[in-house]
Design a protein around this motif. Sequence first.
Motif, PDB file in Angstrom:
ATOM      1  N   THR A  95       0.838  -1.193   0.000  1.00 19.63           N
ATOM      2  CA  THR A  95       0.000   0.000   0.000  1.00 19.63           C
ATOM      3  C   THR A  95       0.868   1.235   0.000  1.00 19.63           C
ATOM      4  O   THR A  95       2.046   1.197   0.329  1.00 19.63           O
ATOM      5  N   ILE A  96       0.189   2.315  -0.397  1.00 21.91           N
ATOM      6  CA  ILE A  96       0.843   3.603  -0.442  1.00 21.91           C
ATOM      7  C   ILE A  96       0.351   4.390   0.754  1.00 21.91           C
ATOM      8  O   ILE A  96      -0.803   4.240   1.167  1.00 21.91           O
ATOM      9  N   GLU A  97       1.228   5.212   1.277  1.00 19.79           N
ATOM     10  CA  GLU A  97       0.828   5.912   2.504  1.00 19.79           C
ATOM     11  C   GLU A  97      -0.335   6.869   2.321  1.00 19.79           C
ATOM     12  O   GLU A  97      -1.416   6.646   2.828  1.00 19.79           O
TER      13      GLU A  97
ATOM     14  N   LYS B 200     -10.392   2.665  -1.555  1.00 23.48           N
ATOM     15  CA  LYS B 200     -10.644   1.912  -0.322  1.00 23.48           C
ATOM     16  C   LYS B 200     -10.802   0.430  -0.617  1.00 23.48           C
ATOM     17  O   LYS B 200     -10.223  -0.438   0.030  1.00 23.48           O
ATOM     18  N   GLU B 201     -11.625   0.118  -1.627  1.00 26.91           N
ATOM     19  CA  GLU B 201     -11.889  -1.277  -1.972  1.00 26.91           C
ATOM     20  C   GLU B 201     -10.608  -1.998  -2.373  1.00 26.91           C
ATOM     21  O   GLU B 201     -10.444  -3.192  -2.142  1.00 26.91           O
ATOM     22  N   ALA B 202      -9.704  -1.251  -3.044  1.00 26.28           N
ATOM     23  CA  ALA B 202      -8.468  -1.886  -3.491  1.00 26.28           C
ATOM     24  C   ALA B 202      -7.439  -1.963  -2.368  1.00 26.28           C
ATOM     25  O   ALA B 202      -6.371  -2.555  -2.543  1.00 26.28           O
ATOM     26  N   GLY B 203      -7.736  -1.329  -1.252  1.00 28.07           N
ATOM     27  CA  GLY B 203      -6.780  -1.294  -0.152  1.00 28.07           C
ATOM     28  C   GLY B 203      -5.501  -0.592  -0.582  1.00 28.07           C
ATOM     29  O   GLY B 203      -4.393  -0.994  -0.245  1.00 28.07           O
ATOM     30  N   PHE B 204      -5.704   0.420  -1.371  1.00 27.54           N
ATOM     31  CA  PHE B 204      -4.601   1.120  -2.027  1.00 27.54           C
ATOM     32  C   PHE B 204      -3.742   1.915  -1.056  1.00 27.54           C
ATOM     33  O   PHE B 204      -2.528   1.940  -1.161  1.00 27.54           O
ATOM     34  N   CYS B 205      -4.393   2.540  -0.102  1.00 27.85           N
ATOM     35  CA  CYS B 205      -3.620   3.386   0.810  1.00 27.85           C
ATOM     36  C   CYS B 205      -4.329   3.603   2.136  1.00 27.85           C
ATOM     37  O   CYS B 205      -5.483   3.226   2.300  1.00 27.85           O
ATOM     38  N   GLU B 206      -3.617   4.248   3.024  1.00 27.20           N
ATOM     39  CA  GLU B 206      -4.109   4.508   4.360  1.00 27.20           C
ATOM     40  C   GLU B 206      -4.952   5.778   4.396  1.00 27.20           C
ATOM     41  O   GLU B 206      -6.004   5.824   5.018  1.00 27.20           O
ATOM     42  N   GLU B 207      -4.464   6.784   3.713  1.00 28.23           N
ATOM     43  CA  GLU B 207      -5.026   8.112   3.924  1.00 28.23           C
ATOM     44  C   GLU B 207      -5.322   8.804   2.582  1.00 28.23           C
ATOM     45  O   GLU B 207      -4.510   8.757   1.670  1.00 28.23           O
ATOM     46  N   ILE B 208      -6.510   9.414   2.493  1.00 25.94           N
ATOM     47  CA  ILE B 208      -6.871  10.136   1.268  1.00 25.94           C
ATOM     48  C   ILE B 208      -7.211  11.577   1.631  1.00 25.94           C
ATOM     49  O   ILE B 208      -8.024  11.820   2.520  1.00 25.94           O
ATOM     50  N   SER B 209      -6.553  12.537   0.913  1.00 23.39           N
ATOM     51  CA  SER B 209      -6.961  13.939   1.086  1.00 23.39           C
ATOM     52  C   SER B 209      -7.577  14.410  -0.233  1.00 23.39           C
ATOM     53  O   SER B 209      -7.178  13.974  -1.315  1.00 23.39           O
ATOM     54  N   VAL B 210      -8.571  15.304  -0.135  1.00 29.40           N
ATOM     55  CA  VAL B 210      -9.287  15.766  -1.324  1.00 29.40           C
ATOM     56  C   VAL B 210      -9.309  17.293  -1.358  1.00 29.40           C
ATOM     57  O   VAL B 210      -9.551  17.939  -0.332  1.00 29.40           O
TER      58      VAL B 210
END
Lengths: 134, 619
Positions: A3-5, A25-35
Amino acid sequence: MNTIETVCIIDDDPIFVYGAKRMIKEAGFCEEISVYENGSDALLGLKALDKNGQALPSVIFLDLNMPIMNGWDFLADFITLPAFDPEKTLIYVISSSVDPRDLIRIKDTKVISNYILKPLTAEDLENILSTEVQ
Amino acid sequence: MIKIPDKLETLSTNFLIKDSPAAVSIVDTKMRFISHSEVWLKTFNIKDDDIEGKSFYDILPNTPPELRQIHAKALKGEPDSSNGTKFVSEEGHIRWLKWKINPWKNVHGSIGGLIMVMEDITEEKRKEELLIKAKSVARIGGWECDLVTNTIYWTDMTKQIHEVDMDFVPTLESGINFYKPGEHREKITQLVSEGISEGKPWDAELQIITAKGRELWVRAKGETEIVNGKCLRLYGTFQDIDEKKKVELKYQELSDRMAIATNASEIGIWDYDLVNNNLVWDDHMYRIYGVDKTAFTGVVEAWESCVHPEDKDRCNEELEMALRGDKEFKTEFRVLWPGEEVRYIRAESVVKRDEYGNPVRMIGTNWDITKEKLAEKKLKDLLDISSEQNKSLLNFAHIVSHNLRSHSSNLSMLSGFLSKEQDEDEKHHLLSMLEDATESLNETVKHLNEVVKLKTGASEKLKPVNLYNTLKTVEKNLGLMLKDQEANCIIDVAEDIFVKAIPAYLDSIFLNLFTNSLKYRSEERPLVLEIRSKMQEERVEVSFKDNGLGIDLQRHGNQIFGMYKTFHKHPDAKGIGLFITKNQVESMNGKIRVSSEVGVGTTFLLEFESTKTNQNEYH
């Protein structure tokens, strides 16, 4: 799966943002998302992050057509930030544009890792992840 | 043989000889002068007036040897005479002499000396020779017709011109038959018979056919001699003018052809004599310049008054350059016809120079190229419009594809989530987003439709619209909103200005500008709007100024009129207004520009075509 941070999404379209967040989220791509809704807000937010001693996001999904400050203007300012390291922050342009002028400009801009034509898919995310790992 | 007394010193004889009108001299056997006439001295230019007793050869040392021999023979009893003999001296001087030399006998019957009558006819002979030469050079022959004996005489040159043998004997009839059958022969027949019956002389240029069958132009001149009302003699000259006539005919043909060509193509020709400062126009020039020839005292004045003031200096400069030899005079300029009609003229000319290279004459052509110019301009305008349209169409295509794609990708994404979603709440959420996305798509299609509508054939539907009334109506419609914001609206526009517009577009343009100013007003000060107009020839300039937020033009200057560009955070900002406004303005042949300063305000400068009257239909 690795995963990516942190991932940062800069896009003014709330539906796209919803979909992108959900797929990440579904891909479990990363911990944190900013928009951020536009380039101007993003620039302010990312600068503040840097000021607080926090790291810049590992991946930025950037839209081109946005009000107030578009993707190109954002890039021009962002890459001048002292904290910006093209090795650590990968920038992906995600847009609906098929305008050749945009495509050429994307190709000529070194800091852009790749271009993703909307809609964003789970495969796109997997590809990005595999590049990140390498 | 003349017998004279031994001594000729008798007064009477001497007197007789002295006053003789001829050059007479009497000498003795030793050629010493006994007596002479005054004329003798004059004729031989003798300064010594007392030559009696002096030797003939001492007084006239230049006496040619041939003449000396004649003298010697005459002293032996052989008289001699000549009507003209040419002597060439050792130095090459030519002298013609005419004489009568007789010996005289004294009372004893022996020869006492000579009586000589001499005349220097060099001058006459020279003239005669020149005349003969001139006649042969000019190929002038002579002829004579004696109507009494009905004989004709032709000089050698006349025979030469007819290409007949020198022994040819012409008659009046055969002479006339040399003329080319048809008009030439008819003409000479008429001239000769009129000459005979009425004594009328003639001078005509006609064609003959020579004995060798060549056609030749001749000038035939005839004079008549009338005695007691009856013509006895015809005489005249006959000149070969074939070469001259052919050149003349060729020139005539060329100038006829030229006249036909310039007539047909409406080319005007001018000729400027720089030495005498005299400019000449042919009639076409006046027609091209649309002026009456009689209305001007001089051509320069006519030119000065016709040429478009904006082109005059340039033309004069180009003329100077051509005279200096820097550049050929090939140019275009405009002329103003009476009634201010503008015509385009193409001009070309050549400069003639003297042996030192100084310009002495300019000859040029002018022709009207208005039709071509207008066609060219129309073509260029069309090209500009179509290339502009192509550009905006391409932009439009990208915008359409971008916008539709963003909606369609949202829709497909949402429906993808929806098909897999189990959670009822989330399903609900997705459905409401799907609704939003559909609504957005709808909105976008509506915008695009508006844009497409305004692109087609707007310029044909332009009508005179009163600018002031339009502004007032828009202001009234927004009255409540303006009042809410306590906005101050200054409309400083003349009430009689009419612009060429589509009324709905003009309404929409100002409505959009008013709403923009309201939308992006500054919260720090009450809104002030200033709308002013300025007439500029056939255009009206309208400035629309507010004291709102302003736009950073450095950053957004090239995007402000773009589609879906917004620069302020505002819930109603859609980025479509100014895009449509610009397209509406341009579809009415207008222009829109913007100047702005962040925190101070924004001014839009609009330009429309004006029209003077408020007629209902504009064509």
